[in-house]
Design an enzyme around this catalytic site. Structure first.
Site, short mmCIF file in Angstrom:
data_model
loop_
_atom_site.label_atom_id
_atom_site.label_comp_id
_atom_site.label_asym_id
_atom_site.label_seq_id
_atom_site.Cartn_x
_atom_site.Cartn_y
_atom_site.Cartn_z
N GLU A 127 72.93 64.80 -10.75
CA GLU A 127 73.68 64.81 -9.23
C GLU A 127 74.94 65.53 -9.41
OE1 GLU A 127 72.20 61.37 -7.17
OE2 GLU A 127 74.25 60.75 -8.13
N HIS A 249 78.92 61.98 3.22
CA HIS A 249 77.90 62.06 2.54
C HIS A 249 77.36 63.35 3.29
CE1 HIS A 249 73.75 62.71 0.05
NE2 HIS A 249 74.08 61.42 0.06
N ARG A 295 80.64 66.71 -2.41
CA ARG A 295 79.77 66.18 -1.15
C ARG A 295 80.97 67.40 0.24
NH1 ARG A 295 78.77 59.84 -2.65
NH2 ARG A 295 76.91 61.19 -4.30
N HIS A 356 79.88 57.67 4.30
CA HIS A 356 79.14 57.13 3.11
C HIS A 356 80.04 56.37 2.65
CE1 HIS A 356 75.73 56.71 0.17
NE2 HIS A 356 76.58 57.73 -0.72
N ARG A 391 84.73 60.50 -4.58
CA ARG A 391 83.84 60.05 -5.15
C ARG A 391 82.76 60.66 -5.72
NH1 ARG A 391 79.02 57.42 -5.73
NH2 ARG A 391 78.97 57.29 -3.25
#
Ligand code: SIN
Length: 555
Positions: A127, A249, A295, A356, A391
């Protein structure tokens, strides 16, 4: 709603006994894991807003990041986490999470979590912003698998009593009695159960109430995520930290008739491409890592493409992947989109960013202690500093498992060390009439108005003028409905929707104030009027609490 303290009090009788040793509020991975840990040495009551399985955890798709791959190390995972956090992570907390994450995930596997395997190791996926393939997963339904395993264990544990459909309103504290004492102590919560206000007294309380995505109109979060734990903690005098850092997100489904639904980052991790309505692949323009940029960068890029093309979404393209691969790797996404008439093997997936994850929350140390005695917090509602300003993907379930266990152990040992004295008498005002004159339509319109102003001004991009505008909007929204962001210690209603609305107003105000105070851009907080990261003046964190002005502290 009348927020004056009523002369009639619900809880006027002294209690001779406690309801439980450890009370846990919330049933996501953090709450469930805390319950299992605490039950090893204490009696536990776990309460949850709706059903035991409903939480952000259930919908987590990507997986759990853990440094278990052959080419991975704890140091690399710590480094990736801190670099995603843009300089604001608490390194000690990150080291705790990453190193204790390994036994936590191993234990989950031992308990029967049926994650995907390749030979003798879990199949690790990639990811964004991870330097290694380190995400263990179960297709795209890792949250469901994790929930199933933990729920099963909780239900099989005798010392855990579960109370569903129990909405926690406020923390029971001795703040009123404690003026000359050494700080405030928490003794449980007030809850709404079957339309009645019920006080649950606990020697130790753990807040594990999850996130607040439903403060925004576009979100990956389920309906329960209205920020209730943040608001209750705030009203009780907890310190909140990093509240300006909301993560958006990049890819939630944007399809007529379909709910806002997460399209996992793992789709981009496995080669999914973002294109705009003109068919142009655009991410290379914005970041060298393309679709796997952080992100916040991808979310802003998508928003910009939507603006440039005047179209309300962009598209994610996985049509170059084989049908077998898609079915095996992304069955939930594939089946859900199919249900709404979209075949991702041949159709582009319409997506846009949505709220998110909240990086900030109730300030805790790595032992999950808050500034209230007897109160612990873990999971998304808490802020140990592991995420900093942003995060890293798939670190949230890891956080829940690690700090859930820490909260459970610490709360149980605090509870069992308490003397057997009965709980103190805390006076709770009786609720006013159930809806206090606010009908369902007005409540729903109020929630929408809060969401609209946050999306417009406290979303992916902010600026001073917009943030001030939202503070005014929140005052006005409050004035129209008779609600206010500055609330009494105990809410006097047994109407869950009304409590949620008040909580949303409360938390919206805290986020906006924190975002106004941070005059720079960093991680999830982007100020168009201060577009640069300012490491000279802003390697600092903002602490907010009900009775004090925002405090800006050094790392
Ligand atoms: C995702 O699957 O994209 C979400 C994972 C996460 O938020 O960590």
């Amino acid at each position: 709603m009348n927020t004056e303290t009523d002369s009639s009090v619900l809880n006027s009788e002294a209690r001779s006994s406690w309801d439980t040793d450890v009370l846990i509020v919330g049933s996501g991975a953090a709450g469930l894991r805390a319950a299992l840990a605490a039950s090893e040495s204490a009696d536990v009551t776990l309460i949850t807003k709706t059903t035991l399985k409903e939480s952000n955890t259930l919908y987590a798709q990507g997986g759990i990041a853990v440094a278990m791959n052959v080419d991975d190390t704890i140091d690399l995972h710590v480094e990736d986490t801190c670099s995603a956090g843009c300089g604001l992570c608490d390194i000690g907390a990150v080291e705790t999470m990453v190193s204790e994450g390994i036994p936590r995930v191993t234990e989950l596997l031992d308990w029967g979590a049926n994650f995907d395997w390749e030979g003798t190791l879990p199949r690790f996926t990639q990811e964004a912003a991870h330097s290694r393939r380190r995400i263990v997963h179960k297709g795209d339904a890792t949250g469901r698998e994790t929930t199933d395993v933990l729920v099963q264990r909780v239900l099989n544990t005798e010392r855990i009593r579960v109370l569903s459909d129990a909405f926690a309103i406020d923390l029971l504290t001795d703040a009123e009695l404690a003026q000359e004492k050494d700080g405030t102590t928490c003794y449980g919560v007030t809850t709404i159960v079957a339309d009645e206000l019920v006080c649950l007294y606990a020697k130790a309380t753990i807040l594990a109430t999850g996130g607040l995505g439903r403060l925004y109109p576009c979100t990956s979060n389920p309906e329960v995520a209205t920020g209730d734990g943040f608001a209750a903690a705030w009203r009780a005098g907890c310190e909140m930290i990093d509240m300006e850092f909301v993560q958006f997100h990049p890819t939630t489904l944007y399809l007529d008739g379909a709910p806002s639904f997460l399209i996992s980052e793992a789709v981009r991790g496995e080669g999914g491409r973002l294109i705009n309505i003109r068919g142009e692949r655009f991410m290379e323009k914005y970041h060298e890592k393309g679709e796997l940029a952080p992100r916040d960068v991808v979310s802003r890029a998508i928003q910009n493409e939507m603006y440039l093309t005047g179209f309300p979404c962009v598209y994610l393209d996985v049509t170059h992947k084989s049908a077998d691969f898609i079915q095996e790797r992304f069955p939930t996404i594939s089946d859900t989109t199919k249900h709404y008439g979209l075949d991702i093997n041949i159709d582009l997936i319409p997506v846009r960013p949505g709220a998110h994850f909240m990086m900030g929350g109730i300030r805790t140390n790595t032992d999950t202690e808050t500034n209230l005695k007897g109160l612990y917090a873990c999971g998304e509602v808490a802020c140990t500093g592991v995420h900093g300003a942003n995060r890293l993907a798939s670190n949230s379930l890891l956080e829940c498992l690690v700090f859930g266990v820490r909260a459970g152990n610490n709360a149980a040992s605090y509870a069992t060390s308490q003397t057997s004295e009965p709980p103190p008498k805390i006076l709770i005002p009786s609720p006013q009439e159930k809806t206090s004159g606010l009908d369902e339509n007005l409540i729903s319109a109020t929630k929408d108005a809060i969401r609209e102003t946050l999306w417009e001004n406290v979303g992916i991009e902010r600026d001073g003028e917009g943030l001030e505008q939202t503070l005014n909007d929140l005052e006005e929204i409050g004035a129209v409905t008779g609600l206010s962001h500055s609330l009494p210690t105990y809410l006097q209603t047994t109407d869950v929707a009304l409590c949620e609305t008040l909580n949303m107003l409360n938390v919206a105000w805290i986020i906006t104030q924190a975002a106004l105070a941070r005059t720079e851009s960093r991680g999830g907080h982007y100020r168009a009027d201060f577009p640069d990261q300012d490491d000279v003046d802003w390697l600092r964190r903002i602490i907010m609490s009900r009775d004090n002005d925002p405090e800006i502290v050094e790392l």
